[in-house]
Motif scaffolding. Structure first.
Motif, mmCIF file in Angstrom:
data_model
loop_
_atom_site.group_PDB
_atom_site.id
_atom_site.type_symbol
_atom_site.label_atom_id
_atom_site.label_comp_id
_atom_site.label_asym_id
_atom_site.label_seq_id
_atom_site.Cartn_x
_atom_site.Cartn_y
_atom_site.Cartn_z
ATOM 1 N N GLU A 13 -18.822 -30.822 6.131
ATOM 2 C CA GLU A 13 -17.774 -31.003 5.128
ATOM 3 C C GLU A 13 -16.891 -32.214 5.380
ATOM 4 O O GLU A 13 -15.802 -32.092 5.916
ATOM 5 N N HIS A 62 -18.393 -26.586 10.615
ATOM 6 C CA HIS A 62 -18.496 -25.436 11.529
ATOM 7 C C HIS A 62 -19.815 -24.706 11.344
ATOM 8 O O HIS A 62 -20.409 -24.737 10.263
ATOM 9 N N ALA A 91 -21.876 -25.538 8.199
ATOM 10 C CA ALA A 91 -21.213 -26.125 7.026
ATOM 11 C C ALA A 91 -20.793 -27.537 7.406
ATOM 12 O O ALA A 91 -20.036 -27.726 8.355
ATOM 13 N N ASP A 142 -20.143 -21.149 2.219
ATOM 14 C CA ASP A 142 -18.910 -21.950 2.142
ATOM 15 C C ASP A 142 -19.286 -23.286 1.521
ATOM 16 O O ASP A 142 -20.243 -23.932 1.972
ATOM 17 N N GLU A 185 -18.652 -30.195 0.565
ATOM 18 C CA GLU A 185 -19.185 -29.287 1.591
ATOM 19 C C GLU A 185 -20.331 -28.455 1.044
ATOM 20 O O GLU A 185 -20.287 -27.989 -0.089
HETATM 21 MG MG MG Z 1 -15.988 -24.862 5.720
#
Ligand code: MG
Ligand code: MG
Length: 260
Positions: free
Chosen positions: A202, A169, A200, A106, A233
């Motif tokens: 962000e 997350h 991740a 991500d 991110e």
């Molecule tokens: Mg994310």
């Protein structure tokens, strides 16, 4: 529960991250005035599927696209469309996730369309700096909110606002795992960071008031006062040396400046 990943699992996530990096570099290069966000979405989906990977946002809780494309006061979760055409001076946030061999990655960036104002460029630059200052704190034995605090401190030192409703997350086999990674917090607080954690980070930063609302499409998050926003991110792990490694930015090495 937080799933710690083995070296083999992190190696698999490294491959997913490297593919996502390639996809987003190509999407970034395609951004120009006159391009639609729907066209960008088509580019990303093809690049992902051509490598045998799966776009993870497409169909997630009914989301209709591969990318989230969020313009100007849109913070995140903007829906790509052939009728949304980029204009000189816009800033565009592009967020993308994919699954390769069962492992998620991500990543997001914000970029100017053509020439943008110095104020918007500063927002983009500081948001990226917030990410790197936060990510640098992802070390074995640290605390989760060390990351959060570093992001918040840098953003607020520039007079910007932290969007609090949305957070980073954990990530692995699922796109969203524990723990949540807020962009605000107190150093020394939160769960203990461990080797094998994959998260991740962000930052989502507003130029002025960070209060947000959702548009009637049920997805797009915007600032209420129409403040421009930026988002940056990467998926990272705490590696076997206890240090952060950016899985969706292969080869990135933290500089001395970022260690301060
Ligand atoms: Mg994310
Ligand atoms: Mg994302």
């Amino acid at each position: 529960m937080i799933y710690l990943k083995s070296a083999a699992q992190i190696a698999a996530m490294r491959k997913a991250g490297a593919l996502l990096y390639d996809v987003l570099i190509k999407v970034r290069h395609a951004v120009k005035p006159g391009m639609s966000t729907g066209e960008l979405d088509g580019i990303a989906e093809k690049l992902i599927r051509d490598k045998g990977a799966i776009p993870s946002f497409l169909g997630y809780r009914g989301f209709p696209a591969t990318l989230c494309t969020s313009l100007n006061e849109q913070v995140v979760h903007g829906i790509p469309s052939d009728t949304v055409v980029l204009r000189e001076g816009d800033i565009l946030s592009v967020d993308c996730g994919l699954i390769l061999n069962g492992w998620q990655s991500d990543s997001a960036f914000t970029v100017g369309v053509g020439n943008i104002s110095p104020e918007k460029q500063a927002l983009i630059d500081v948001t990226e700096e917030c990410f790197f200052l936060g990510a640098r704190r992802a070390v074995n034995g640290g605390r989760l909110q060390d990351i959060s605090h570093a992001v918040q401190t840098h953003a607020e030192s520039h007079g910007y606002g932290i969007v609090r409703e949305l957070v980073g997350h954990g990530i692995g086999r699922d796109m969203h795992e524990e723990p949540s990674v807020p962009n605000f917090g107190r150093a020394g607080q939160g769960v203990r960071l461990r080797e094998g954690m994959t998260i991740a980070v962000e930052p989502m930063i507003a130029m002025r008031d960070p209060a947000v609302t959702e548009l009637s499409d049920g997805w797009t998050v915007v600032t209420i006062d129409k403040s421009p926003c930026a988002h940056y991110e990467h998926t990272l792990c705490i590696n076997d040396r206890g240090l952060p490694e950016l899985l969706s930015y292969p080869g990135y090495v933290f500089t001395e400046e970022e260690r301060k």
